[in-house]
Design an enzyme around this catalytic site. Structure first.
Site: not given
Length: 436
Positions: A221-222, A239, A255
């Site tokens: 997504p990034f 992230e 994490k």
């Protein structure tokens, strides 16, 4: 001031590829792609920013102060990155490890040309200085022929594949993880994110096809393709570091990682096992506490909340354990202060943060630079959104140096062999993108 044009598209199947290919004529490029990953915190499907009108490029010394002045003076869209080594501006720390990439420590630019893709609408914004080029450029983009070889990675000459080396070999990695564990058992820290570099010298890669292949493997997504002259960042980051929308701040630390497998039943079991893994949950909760404390420095009293704790998100390569922490700030809150008081992100340092950063600086062999920094943008409405630079290939074409780093959280329950295996899982997509 910007001139705006909105275009309705019958199909968006190829527009991302056309935008990326068309952008290659410029020396400053930021391409941000959500890969249509559905989550409630996203604003755009993709953004392209090209062609610098103004630039801020500096080292860490008073880096955040310079960024604050630049952001407020520009009062426009600006795109760029914060390298991990800006920690030295936030705290009395140093970065003395090997740096084969030599990227600037902080870089932002105000683009002349902006493209926002949301659903079937392409919104184009040009500074008035170049508005006469707008319609001609849009026509050129829509008529850009897709080079299928680039997006199927068939252009890679197997004879010239980068020969990847390890900066830290397996036995030495085990020794260093044991050194981190000794610090934990002594009570110096609770957790540290220890990282290692994979690299290639005398390497020539095609940045666009390498990025396209990396993105196709992971569909995160990034995702980011960034060019700064001869320096490239090809990122498949899953992230988010931090986002500001109005007065709401959102941070989403990761994490906890588990591999994917093709058998659906086994794959679901791996996701369920991750959800119930005490060690992974403990890692995540420690970082959530750190993020809560960081956000509290600028938050309205009592506004810090954990919206999602240890939620499992599934990506093409891995399952990830992600938490979502939010806060509210005042309308007059300084933007850069929010970044400065939360940087570097806790998921890439450990806890307590300063002690962990000192320990990992002594044990790691490579200056992190862009890796575990952040790429993103500020808007004219005083919002921002930044990812965490992980799962990323960094390339200096002048030095012919290629690098990607991976790391993992070391806690009291960590087993060096398993931590090493997790690093290899995380490194898999980058290695495939470079070596297939």
């Amino acid at each position: 001031m910007r001139v705006t044009l909105k275009i309705s598209l019958e199909s968006t199947e190829h527009i991302k590829q056309q935008l990326l290919l068309w952008s290659q004529q410029y020396h400053e490029i930021v391409w941000l792609d959500s890969n249509n990953y559905q989550q409630k915190y996203s604003e755009f499907d993709a953004i392209l920013a090209v062609d610098a009108f103004t630039v801020l490029q500096t080292d860490h010394v008073q880096g955040f102060q310079k960024l604050d002045e630049y952001q407020r003076t520009t009062n426009d869209w600006i795109f760029g990155y914060l390298s991990y080594d800006l920690k030295n501006d936030v705290e009395n720390l140093v970065s003395q490890n090997h740096d084969g990439l030599e990227f600037p420590e902080l870089y932002f630019f105000q683009p002349k040309k902006l493209f926002f893709l949301k659903g079937n609408t392409l919104e184009v914004q040009y500074l008035r200085a170049v508005d006469d080029e707008l319609e001609e450029d849009v026509e050129a983009i829509l008529n850009t022929k897709i080079d299928l070889e680039i997006f199927t990675n068939k252009t890679l000459n197997k004879e010239n594949r980068p020969k990847i080396k390890l900066r830290i070999h397996k036995d030495e990695y085990h020794e260093k993880v044991n050194a981190v564990l000794a610090h934990i058992h002594r009570g110096d820290i609770y957790e540290a994110n220890f990282c290692q570099e994979f690299y290639a010298e005398n390497a020539t890669i095609d940045p666009v096809s390498t990025y396209a292949h990396l993105n196709a493997i992971s569909k995160p997504p990034f995702a980011t393709y960034m060019r700064l002259s001869d320096k490239y960042i090809l990122s498949a980051s899953p992230e988010r570091y931090i986002k500001k929308n109005g007065t709401k701040i959102t941070s989403q630390p990761i994490k906890g990682t588990a591999k994917r497998v093709s058998n659906p039943i086994e794959d679901q079991k791996l996701a369920t096992d991750l959800q119930n893994d005490e060690k992974e949950r403990a890692e995540n909760v420690m970082i959530v506490d750190l993020v809560r404390n960081d956000l509290a420095k600028t938050a309205k009293k009592g506004s810090v909340k954990v919206e999602e704790l240890c939620k499992i998100y599934t990506f093409d390569q891995v399952h990830q354990m992600i938490s979502t922490v939010t806060s509210e700030v005042s309308e007059t809150q300084n933007l850069v202060e929010i970044l400065q008081t939360t940087f570097p992100m806790g998921s890439m340092t450990g806890a307590p943060k300063i002690s962990a950063m000192k320990i990992i600086e002594n044990l790691e062999e490579t200056k992190r630079g862009i890796y575990s920094g952040a790429i993103g943008y500020f808007t004219p409405e005083n919002n921002f959104d930044f990812n965490v630079v992980i799962r990323s290939i960094l390339y200096n074409s002048s030095k012919k140096y290629v690098s990607y780093s991976v790391g993992g959280a070391i806690t009291a329950k960590s087993i060096p062999e398993k931590e090493y295996e997790e690093c290899l899982i995380k490194a898999k997509a980058m290695r495939e993108a470079l070596e297939l």
